[in-house]
Design an enzyme around this catalytic site. Structure first.
Site, PDB file in Angstrom:
ATOM      1  N   CYS A  98      29.984  49.653 100.273  1.00 47.09           N
ATOM      2  CA  CYS A  98      29.082  48.901 101.136  1.00 47.09           C
ATOM      3  C   CYS A  98      27.897  48.359 100.340  1.00 47.09           C
ATOM      4  O   CYS A  98      27.339  47.337 100.668  1.00 47.09           O
ATOM      5  CB  CYS A  98      28.606  49.801 102.262  1.00 47.09           C
TER       6      CYS A  98
ATOM      7  N   GLU B 197      30.943  39.503 103.498  1.00 47.12           N
ATOM      8  CA  GLU B 197      31.309  40.680 102.699  1.00 47.12           C
ATOM      9  C   GLU B 197      32.787  40.604 102.300  1.00 47.12           C
ATOM     10  O   GLU B 197      33.658  40.498 103.158  1.00 47.12           O
ATOM     11  CB  GLU B 197      31.068  41.955 103.516  1.00 47.12           C
TER      12      GLU B 197
HETATM   13  P1  NAD Z   1      36.485  49.407 109.797  1.00 41.97           P
HETATM   14  O1  NAD Z   1      35.317  48.946 110.591  1.00 41.97           O
HETATM   15  O2  NAD Z   1      37.732  48.604 109.854  1.00 41.97           O
HETATM   16  O3  NAD Z   1      36.907  50.887 110.231  1.00 41.97           O
HETATM   17  C1  NAD Z   1      35.982  51.952 110.204  1.00 41.97           C
HETATM   18  C2  NAD Z   1      36.433  53.017 111.167  1.00 41.97           C
HETATM   19  O4  NAD Z   1      36.360  52.500 112.483  1.00 41.97           O
HETATM   20  C3  NAD Z   1      37.876  53.504 110.981  1.00 41.97           C
HETATM   21  O5  NAD Z   1      37.924  54.893 111.144  1.00 41.97           O
HETATM   22  C4  NAD Z   1      38.609  52.805 112.102  1.00 41.97           C
HETATM   23  O6  NAD Z   1      39.763  53.489 112.538  1.00 41.97           O
HETATM   24  C5  NAD Z   1      37.552  52.809 113.181  1.00 41.97           C
HETATM   25  N1  NAD Z   1      37.772  51.821 114.244  1.00 41.97           N
HETATM   26  C6  NAD Z   1      38.376  50.613 114.166  1.00 41.97           C
HETATM   27  N2  NAD Z   1      38.414  50.030 115.379  1.00 41.97           N
HETATM   28  C7  NAD Z   1      37.814  50.874 116.239  1.00 41.97           C
HETATM   29  C8  NAD Z   1      37.555  50.839 117.638  1.00 41.97           C
HETATM   30  N3  NAD Z   1      37.937  49.812 118.396  1.00 41.97           N
HETATM   31  N4  NAD Z   1      36.909  51.866 118.181  1.00 41.97           N
HETATM   32  C9  NAD Z   1      36.516  52.924 117.434  1.00 41.97           C
HETATM   33  N5  NAD Z   1      36.756  53.027 116.113  1.00 41.97           N
HETATM   34  C10 NAD Z   1      37.392  52.003 115.523  1.00 41.97           C
HETATM   35  O7  NAD Z   1      35.948  49.567 108.326  1.00 41.97           O
HETATM   36  P2  NAD Z   1      36.781  49.903 106.998  1.00 41.97           P
HETATM   37  O8  NAD Z   1      37.584  48.697 106.651  1.00 41.97           O
HETATM   38  O9  NAD Z   1      37.458  51.214 107.160  1.00 41.97           O
HETATM   39  O10 NAD Z   1      35.592  50.135 105.933  1.00 41.97           O
HETATM   40  C11 NAD Z   1      34.989  49.116 105.239  1.00 41.97           C
HETATM   41  C12 NAD Z   1      33.667  48.727 105.853  1.00 41.97           C
HETATM   42  O11 NAD Z   1      32.817  49.875 105.922  1.00 41.97           O
HETATM   43  C13 NAD Z   1      32.910  47.726 105.027  1.00 41.97           C
HETATM   44  O12 NAD Z   1      32.371  46.717 105.851  1.00 41.97           O
HETATM   45  C14 NAD Z   1      31.790  48.534 104.391  1.00 41.97           C
HETATM   46  O13 NAD Z   1      30.658  47.795 104.038  1.00 41.97           O
HETATM   47  C15 NAD Z   1      31.521  49.534 105.439  1.00 41.97           C
HETATM   48  N6  NAD Z   1      30.863  50.704 104.854  1.00 41.97           N
HETATM   49  C16 NAD Z   1      29.534  50.903 105.095  1.00 41.97           C
HETATM   50  C17 NAD Z   1      28.864  51.984 104.509  1.00 41.97           C
HETATM   51  C18 NAD Z   1      27.405  52.231 104.758  1.00 41.97           C
HETATM   52  O14 NAD Z   1      26.959  53.354 104.518  1.00 41.97           O
HETATM   53  N7  NAD Z   1      26.630  51.254 105.221  1.00 41.97           N
HETATM   54  C19 NAD Z   1      29.567  52.863 103.697  1.00 41.97           C
HETATM   55  C20 NAD Z   1      30.917  52.631 103.467  1.00 41.97           C
HETATM   56  C21 NAD Z   1      31.555  51.550 104.070  1.00 41.97           C
END
Ligand code: NAD
Length: 493
Positions: free
Chosen positions: A285, A386
């Protein structure tokens, strides 16, 4: 399928199969092949897990805080003892480098030690209240059942950032890790059990976002959702949680500027920019995905950057010498390649990489070439959106004012880097950059002691540092009257 490792979830301290009776495969990003089966949890499992967490709540919140801290320190010790095997699972499931995961998992216990130490220092206040014969004090109480949702990058580290303060504060938990990288969290549950946490204090339900995740964010008995993931999902989590007025903390995406001034130590800045965008294959992130470089050193700096980036060793993430590993998931792989095409279509020039990595050492894995685009302006999609991959956009600037204007001109505000030898400049930039973290002459440093979180659309709330525990507490004001008689009942006191 038959010889794949098959995991179970842990609910109320018991290993359980999913109510659906279904599992899905999880793949090794380096080989592209399935290696284990993950339970496909659904709303029924979430309901069971939330009930277990709710049942465990009274006992856990009343457990002497020192004892809560003691269990957390034991858990930290167990993570440290098992760091190598947990790291190997993360690498197999996630594709991150063993060189990084080994260190990360040896560091993760610090969150349990630090917040375990804070558990018995959660204090209310006695208010010198302006009413006669009245004693008023505050209590800091846990919120209740916390739903935790984590993304696929750094699964156990990001779990620690949430779980440690939540447990210290006396909450119970249902964890829903990413469907792409659930294995390490499922194994971690064995350590929770071994540490001696009462059954139901920490539960895990694996499964898809739209099934298990959706059920968790809309469950009426969940008091708070602690979410890390993409901004689009975060927005959905926020609005769904609002229907039952859940508390929410969101750690979302970023498009962080790494700003290089001509008075910097160039060798160090080159390394800092590389670490900001190519470490963890850019899947962080905090990736410093926009390099803002002062025009006076632009060409020299880009040449040095390309020269060092070219030496990056790609290949098997289990090899301790590998520096850039595969992309974690097939959709992410396609997304990164798509953004490379978008950048080219917008007129950016790939001075390094720009496509799939087909080096022999990359095998059948989902590898992309470390990529540097020049000729980018901040209005292009490649500068605004991103990518979450090893793709750097180089944007020139004239002076401090322009660097700040460009640096802040995105919807995100997670982090920023500044490279300068001028203390005045370092101070002004750190003050004016709209980001939750600003690094000067370093990049990608995090600690359990220092708050982390986003400005603007990068999130809500903070993780790590003393204040993070407040995200899992609510304040109660208690009034005790010592008056012997209740005066006029028709007026407010
Ligand atoms: P994502 O948003 O696709 O998924 C994250 C989580 O949300 C997963 O566990 C997924 O199953 C869940 N999810 C998806 N749809 C959902 C719904 N409708 N209801 C509830 N939960 C749901 O993200 P990703 O692709 O796994 O991770 C990458 C993203 O995470 C990037 O945008 C990155 O910047 C961000 N990130 C942020 C930080 C931070 O600390 N700011 C740290 C790491 C990653």
């Amino acid at each position: 399928m038959g010889n794949l490792k098959r995991y179970q979830m842990t609910i109320a301290g018991k290993k359980v199969d999913p109510a659906s009776g279904e599992w899905f495969e999880t793949e090794n990003p380096y080989t592209g092949k399935a290696w284990a089966e993950i339970p496909r949890g659904n709303a029924e499992d979430i309901d069971r897990a939330v009930k277990a967490a709710k049942d465990a709540l009274p006992g856990w919140r009343r457990t002497i805080a020192t004892q809560r801290g003691h269990l957390m320190r034991k858990l930290g010790d167990l993570i440290a003892e098992n760091a190598d095997s947990l790291a190997a699972t993360e690498v197999r499931d996630n594709g991150k480098l063993i060189a990084e995961m080994g260190l990360q998992l040896k560091y993760a216990p610090q969150w349990y030690y630090y917040f375990g130490g804070l558990a018995d220092k959660i204090e209310g206040a006695v208010i010198p209240i302006d009413k006669p014969d009245t004693f008023n004090f505050t209590r800091k109480e846990p919120l209740g059942v916390i739903g935790m949702i984590t993304p696929w990058n750094s699964p156990l580290m990001l779990t620690a950032w949430k779980l440690a303060p939540a447990l210290a504060a006396g909450n119970t938990v249902v964890l829903k890790p990413s469907e792409f990288t659930s294995a390490s969290a499922l194994e971690f549950m064995d350590l929770v059990k071994q540490a001696g946490f009462p059954d139901g204090v920490v539960n895990i339900v694996t499964g898809y976002g739209k099934e298990a995740g959706e059920a968790l964010i809309s469950h009426p008995d969940v008091a708070k959702i602690a979410f890390t993931g993409g901004s689009a999902t975060g927005k959905h989590v926020y609005s769904t949680a609002a229907q039952s007025f859940k508390k929410v903390s969101l750690e979302l995406g970023g498009k962080s500027p790494n700003i290089v001034f001509d008075d910097c130590n160039v060798e160090n800045a080159v390394k800092g920019v590389i670490s900001g965008i190519f470490a963890a294959t850019g899947q962080t992130c905090i990736a410093g995905s926009r390099l803002l470089v002062q025009k006076s050193i632009h060409n020299e700096f880009v040449d040095k950057l390309v020269a060092l980036a070219k030496t990056a060793k790609m290949g098997d993430p289990m090899d301790p010498d590998t520096q850039v590993g595969p992309v974690t998931t097939p959709p992410q792989y396609e997304k990164i390649l798509g953004y490379m095409d978008i950048a080219k279509g917008e007129g950016a020039e790939a001075v390094l990489g720009g496509g799939k990595a087909t080096r022999p050492e990359c095998g059948d894995g989902w590898f992309v070439e470390p990529t540097i685009f020049t000729g980018v302006n901040n209005q292009m999609r490649i500068a605004q959106e991103e990518v979450f991959g090893p793709v750097l956009s180089v944007i020139p600037f004239e002076d401090e004012e322009e660097a700040l204007a460009i640096g802040n001109d995105v919807v995100y505000g997670l982090a920023a880097g500044v490279w300068t030898e001028s203390i005045r400049r370092a101070f002004i930039m750190s003050q004016e950059l709209q980001a939750g973290t600003v690094w000067v002459n370093t990049y990608r440093a995090v600690s359990y002691m220092s708050p982390f979180g986003g400005y603007k659309q990068s999130g809500l709330g903070r993780e790590s540092g003393q204040a993070a525990i407040e995200e899992y507490l609510q304040t109660k004001s208690v009034w005790i009257s010592m008056a012997t008689e209740v005066p006029n009942p028709f007026v407010m006191r």
